[in-house]
Motif scaffolding. Structure first.
Motif, PDB file in Angstrom:
ATOM      1  N   HIS A  78       0.808  -1.215   0.000  1.00 48.60           N
ATOM      2  CA  HIS A  78       0.000   0.000   0.000  1.00 48.60           C
ATOM      3  C   HIS A  78       0.847   1.274   0.000  1.00 48.60           C
ATOM      4  O   HIS A  78       0.336   2.350  -0.321  1.00 48.60           O
ATOM      5  CB  HIS A  78      -0.918   0.025   1.222  1.00 48.60           C
ATOM      6  CG  HIS A  78      -1.903  -1.108   1.266  1.00 48.60           C
ATOM      7  ND1 HIS A  78      -2.815  -1.337   0.262  1.00 48.60           N
ATOM      8  CD2 HIS A  78      -2.111  -2.078   2.198  1.00 48.60           C
ATOM      9  CE1 HIS A  78      -3.549  -2.393   0.570  1.00 48.60           C
ATOM     10  NE2 HIS A  78      -3.141  -2.863   1.728  1.00 48.60           N
ATOM     11  N   ARG A 212       1.330   7.097   6.089  1.00 44.82           N
ATOM     12  CA  ARG A 212       0.349   6.713   5.085  1.00 44.82           C
ATOM     13  C   ARG A 212      -0.429   5.473   5.533  1.00 44.82           C
ATOM     14  O   ARG A 212      -1.652   5.390   5.354  1.00 44.82           O
ATOM     15  CB  ARG A 212       1.048   6.448   3.756  1.00 44.82           C
ATOM     16  CG  ARG A 212       0.121   6.006   2.627  1.00 44.82           C
ATOM     17  CD  ARG A 212      -0.973   7.018   2.364  1.00 44.82           C
ATOM     18  NE  ARG A 212      -1.840   6.613   1.274  1.00 44.82           N
ATOM     19  CZ  ARG A 212      -3.082   7.060   1.108  1.00 44.82           C
ATOM     20  NH1 ARG A 212      -3.600   7.926   1.975  1.00 44.82           N
ATOM     21  NH2 ARG A 212      -3.802   6.655   0.092  1.00 44.82           N
ATOM     22  N   ARG A 214      -1.070   4.680   8.580  1.00 45.04           N
ATOM     23  CA  ARG A 214      -1.991   5.139   9.631  1.00 45.04           C
ATOM     24  C   ARG A 214      -3.223   5.788   9.017  1.00 45.04           C
ATOM     25  O   ARG A 214      -4.358   5.533   9.451  1.00 45.04           O
ATOM     26  CB  ARG A 214      -1.271   6.126  10.548  1.00 45.04           C
ATOM     27  CG  ARG A 214      -2.098   6.568  11.755  1.00 45.04           C
ATOM     28  CD  ARG A 214      -1.323   7.529  12.631  1.00 45.04           C
ATOM     29  NE  ARG A 214      -0.160   6.875  13.227  1.00 45.04           N
ATOM     30  CZ  ARG A 214       1.094   7.101  12.868  1.00 45.04           C
ATOM     31  NH1 ARG A 214       1.359   7.952  11.884  1.00 45.04           N
ATOM     32  NH2 ARG A 214       2.080   6.480  13.463  1.00 45.04           N
ATOM     33  N   GLU A 215      -3.023   6.593   7.978  1.00 44.14           N
ATOM     34  CA  GLU A 215      -4.160   7.231   7.297  1.00 44.14           C
ATOM     35  C   GLU A 215      -5.089   6.188   6.684  1.00 44.14           C
ATOM     36  O   GLU A 215      -6.322   6.291   6.787  1.00 44.14           O
ATOM     37  CB  GLU A 215      -3.653   8.169   6.195  1.00 44.14           C
ATOM     38  CG  GLU A 215      -2.922   9.399   6.691  1.00 44.14           C
ATOM     39  CD  GLU A 215      -2.292  10.169   5.540  1.00 44.14           C
ATOM     40  OE1 GLU A 215      -2.487   9.749   4.371  1.00 44.14           O
ATOM     41  OE2 GLU A 215      -1.610  11.170   5.803  1.00 44.14           O
ATOM     42  N   LEU A 216      -4.508   5.190   6.051  1.00 48.47           N
ATOM     43  CA  LEU A 216      -5.312   4.148   5.413  1.00 48.47           C
ATOM     44  C   LEU A 216      -6.121   3.361   6.449  1.00 48.47           C
ATOM     45  O   LEU A 216      -7.290   3.024   6.213  1.00 48.47           O
ATOM     46  CB  LEU A 216      -4.410   3.198   4.628  1.00 48.47           C
ATOM     47  CG  LEU A 216      -3.738   3.784   3.388  1.00 48.47           C
ATOM     48  CD1 LEU A 216      -2.697   2.809   2.838  1.00 48.47           C
ATOM     49  CD2 LEU A 216      -4.762   4.116   2.312  1.00 48.47           C
ATOM     50  N   HIS A 217      -5.484   3.095   7.584  1.00 45.58           N
ATOM     51  CA  HIS A 217      -6.190   2.359   8.637  1.00 45.58           C
ATOM     52  C   HIS A 217      -7.368   3.165   9.184  1.00 45.58           C
ATOM     53  O   HIS A 217      -8.486   2.634   9.324  1.00 45.58           O
ATOM     54  CB  HIS A 217      -5.211   2.034   9.773  1.00 45.58           C
ATOM     55  CG  HIS A 217      -5.856   1.407  10.965  1.00 45.58           C
ATOM     56  ND1 HIS A 217      -6.531   0.221  10.916  1.00 45.58           N
ATOM     57  CD2 HIS A 217      -5.924   1.826  12.257  1.00 45.58           C
ATOM     58  CE1 HIS A 217      -6.992  -0.085  12.118  1.00 45.58           C
ATOM     59  NE2 HIS A 217      -6.644   0.874  12.941  1.00 45.58           N
ATOM     60  N   LEU A 218      -7.140   4.432   9.477  1.00 46.17           N
ATOM     61  CA  LEU A 218      -8.215   5.268  10.010  1.00 46.17           C
ATOM     62  C   LEU A 218      -9.344   5.426   8.997  1.00 46.17           C
ATOM     63  O   LEU A 218     -10.527   5.413   9.360  1.00 46.17           O
ATOM     64  CB  LEU A 218      -7.659   6.634  10.417  1.00 46.17           C
ATOM     65  CG  LEU A 218      -6.670   6.621  11.593  1.00 46.17           C
ATOM     66  CD1 LEU A 218      -6.104   8.020  11.827  1.00 46.17           C
ATOM     67  CD2 LEU A 218      -7.328   6.091  12.852  1.00 46.17           C
ATOM     68  N   ALA A 219      -8.994   5.558   7.734  1.00 47.61           N
ATOM     69  CA  ALA A 219     -10.024   5.694   6.694  1.00 47.61           C
ATOM     70  C   ALA A 219     -10.857   4.421   6.577  1.00 47.61           C
ATOM     71  O   ALA A 219     -12.089   4.473   6.422  1.00 47.61           O
ATOM     72  CB  ALA A 219      -9.378   6.027   5.359  1.00 47.61           C
ATOM     73  N   SER A 220     -10.203   3.259   6.679  1.00 43.51           N
ATOM     74  CA  SER A 220     -10.952   2.002   6.576  1.00 43.51           C
ATOM     75  C   SER A 220     -11.872   1.815   7.772  1.00 43.51           C
ATOM     76  O   SER A 220     -13.009   1.331   7.631  1.00 43.51           O
ATOM     77  CB  SER A 220      -9.991   0.816   6.451  1.00 43.51           C
ATOM     78  OG  SER A 220      -9.259   0.624   7.648  1.00 43.51           O
ATOM     79  N   GLU A 222     -13.236   4.234   9.455  1.00 41.60           N
ATOM     80  CA  GLU A 222     -14.333   5.194   9.290  1.00 41.60           C
ATOM     81  C   GLU A 222     -15.384   4.640   8.324  1.00 41.60           C
ATOM     82  O   GLU A 222     -16.597   4.782   8.562  1.00 41.60           O
ATOM     83  CB  GLU A 222     -13.785   6.521   8.774  1.00 41.60           C
ATOM     84  CG  GLU A 222     -14.778   7.662   8.827  1.00 41.60           C
ATOM     85  CD  GLU A 222     -15.243   7.949  10.239  1.00 41.60           C
ATOM     86  OE1 GLU A 222     -16.467   8.224  10.397  1.00 41.60           O
ATOM     87  OE2 GLU A 222     -14.439   7.881  11.179  1.00 41.60           O
ATOM     88  N   ARG A 223     -14.956   3.997   7.260  1.00 41.58           N
ATOM     89  CA  ARG A 223     -15.919   3.384   6.333  1.00 41.58           C
ATOM     90  C   ARG A 223     -16.704   2.273   7.019  1.00 41.58           C
ATOM     91  O   ARG A 223     -17.924   2.140   6.848  1.00 41.58           O
ATOM     92  CB  ARG A 223     -15.180   2.837   5.111  1.00 41.58           C
ATOM     93  CG  ARG A 223     -14.632   3.900   4.173  1.00 41.58           C
ATOM     94  CD  ARG A 223     -14.175   3.303   2.855  1.00 41.58           C
ATOM     95  NE  ARG A 223     -13.095   2.336   3.018  1.00 41.58           N
ATOM     96  CZ  ARG A 223     -11.803   2.660   3.008  1.00 41.58           C
ATOM     97  NH1 ARG A 223     -11.443   3.929   2.838  1.00 41.58           N
ATOM     98  NH2 ARG A 223     -10.875   1.728   3.150  1.00 41.58           N
ATOM     99  N   ASP A 243     -12.659  -4.679  12.242  1.00 40.26           N
ATOM    100  CA  ASP A 243     -12.212  -4.963  10.878  1.00 40.26           C
ATOM    101  C   ASP A 243     -11.642  -6.375  10.813  1.00 40.26           C
ATOM    102  O   ASP A 243     -11.684  -7.127  11.787  1.00 40.26           O
ATOM    103  CB  ASP A 243     -11.214  -3.901  10.396  1.00 40.26           C
ATOM    104  CG  ASP A 243      -9.880  -3.938  11.135  1.00 40.26           C
ATOM    105  OD1 ASP A 243      -9.628  -4.893  11.906  1.00 40.26           O
ATOM    106  OD2 ASP A 243      -9.078  -3.004  10.949  1.00 40.26           O
TER     107      ASP A 243
END
Length: 427
Positions: A78, A212, A214-220, A222-223, A243
């Motif tokens: 990723h 990056r 960390r951002e991807l984890h938080l975004a997932s 949130e979804r 998750d």
């Protein structure tokens, strides 16, 4: 000695100095210049692991199918765009290559200057190669993985002679969620192309990659939270949405739990999970809905298997109905769980301290370790006193030779058990 500055001014002189330092260290002589502490400590580890500095011993390369599988499963896939953008444009101009290895030291990606890639082939620095420190000596992939910080390895600082014309600069990339090592990113090339700023450069890009992730984890999360909200609103009782890795997105009817340990083969149905106990598992888009059951289901069997048969690799396996999960134990956790299996009625902190150290006052250490064990065993482990829950079947698998029971343990209670078992057999 500031190796980076000397190499930037005169690479040939730096190589000569480092060669002298290396030869003196391997011969057990005191050099006029001492090796850097990070290198000296690495050399000590490598010597103890049996690597021969004069022989270039290479591991068998992973098959291309295995490299492909590891790439697909690695979280590092990723952040490849971040690594390429931050490193490749400069590396190519500077006649370096970028290498990304997984936590096992296996090279999964390798890009950069074509001429340098060919030189790397000659060193065995190829896709699928194993570059752990205890396999190929001090280097910019294996050493950062051991010390968990960026390391630059110049010329003669490499332990194996065939690598001493090379310079590697590597930085570990860790999972921002739990600190687990994911792999190492490395920039490598001939010594004369080295720059003093390379270490800071590679480290900063590795940190960008972690940010990056960390951002991807938080975004997932949130979804997943958006999907979970209407589902949880309709439920009574305790429930949790996580998750695929067990990280919590939303809860209802219970305190927030940061993460739940999930078995690799989790499937829908009634299951037993650490921290939650018996629960109903239902799939959600991108995760699981876990509904806690206040009463254990009739007929549910919970079995704990403590496997101490293999010296140096002890495990605990929890089985409930059709699902099970296992965990490799640290030596201290293996000792504690063995003692609790021996004393099903329970042991207090002072008693366990006496069992482990011969000193009942060392309760702080015991309580800290028991707290860590309870994170993955959950309600299977009770306290006041510490004990396995009454409804759990506990089985201990012992080594054939009683003298091999927790061989490295110096705990008085374990030593007594060894002696009692061995004495009983010999009699």
């Amino acid at each position: 000695m500031n190796v980076a500055r000397l190499a930037a001014v005169d690479a040939a002189q730096a190589a000569r100095v480092l060669s002298e330092v290396r030869e003196a260290a391997l011969a057990g002589r005191r050099a006029r210049i001492a090796p850097r502490p990070v290198i000296e400590q690495s050399w000590g580890r490598v010597l103890r692991s049996g690597v021969d500095p004069e022989h270039d011993v290479r591991s068998r390369l992973l098959p291309s199918e295995e490299v492909r599988r590891r790439r697909e499963e690695s979280p590092l896939r990723h952040v490849l765009p971040v690594l390429r953008e931050g490193l490749l444009s400069v590396a190519d101009v500077a006649q370096h290559i970028m290498v990304v290895a997984d936590a096992d030291g296996r090279v999964l990606w390798r890009e950069g200057a074509a001429a340098v890639l060919r030189k790397a082939d000659g060193l065995g620095f190829e896709l699928g190669a194993d570059w752990r420190e205890d396999v190929v000596g001090t280097n910019g992939v294996g050493t950062p993985a051991v010390v968990r910080r960026p390391v630059q390895v110049f010329a003669g600082e490499h332990f194996v002679r065939s690598q001493t014309s090379w310079t590697c600069t590597g930085a570990p990339i860790t999972d921002p969620r739990d600190g687990r090592l994911l792999g190492v990113v490395d920039v490598s090339g001939p010594l004369e192309t080295m720059h003093p700023a390379t270490l800071a450069w590679v480290d900063s890009v590795a940190k960008l990659a972690e940010a990056r992730l960390r951002e991807l984890h938080l975004a997932s999360l949130e979804r997943l939270r958006a999907v979970a909200a209407p589902v949880l609103a309709r439920l009574a009782g305790r429930a949790l949405v996580v998750d695929r890795d067990g990280w919590s997105a939303a809860v209802t009817g219970m305190p927030y739990v940061r993460r739940v340990t999930l078995p690799k083969s989790l499937a829908p149905g009634h299951r037993w999970l650490p921290s939650l106990g018996s629960c109903a598992v239902e799939p959600l888009a991108g995760g699981w809905l876990l509904r806690a059951e206040d009463e254990p289901r009739a007929g549910a069997v919970r079995r704990v298997v403590l496997d101490l048969a293999r010296p140096g690799r002890c495990t605990v396996t929890v089985k409930e109905s059709a699902v099970s999960w296992s965990r490799e134990l640290s030596p201290r956790h293996a000792e504690l769980l063995f003692l609790l299996a021996e004393h099903r009625a329970g042991r207090g902190a002072a008693e366990l301290a006496e069992d482990l150290f011969g000193d009942p006052s060392r309760t702080v250490t015991v309580r800290a370790e028991m707290s860590r064990i309870r994170r993955y065993l959950g309600e299977l482990l009770q306290h006041r006193p510490y004990r396995f829950s009454e409804d759990a079947e506990v089985m201990v698998v012992l080594p054939d030779d009683p003298r091999e029971l927790l061989r490295q343990s110096t705990a008085p209670a374990v030593a007594r058990k060894r002696n009692a078992e061995y004495g009983g057999r010999s009699g």
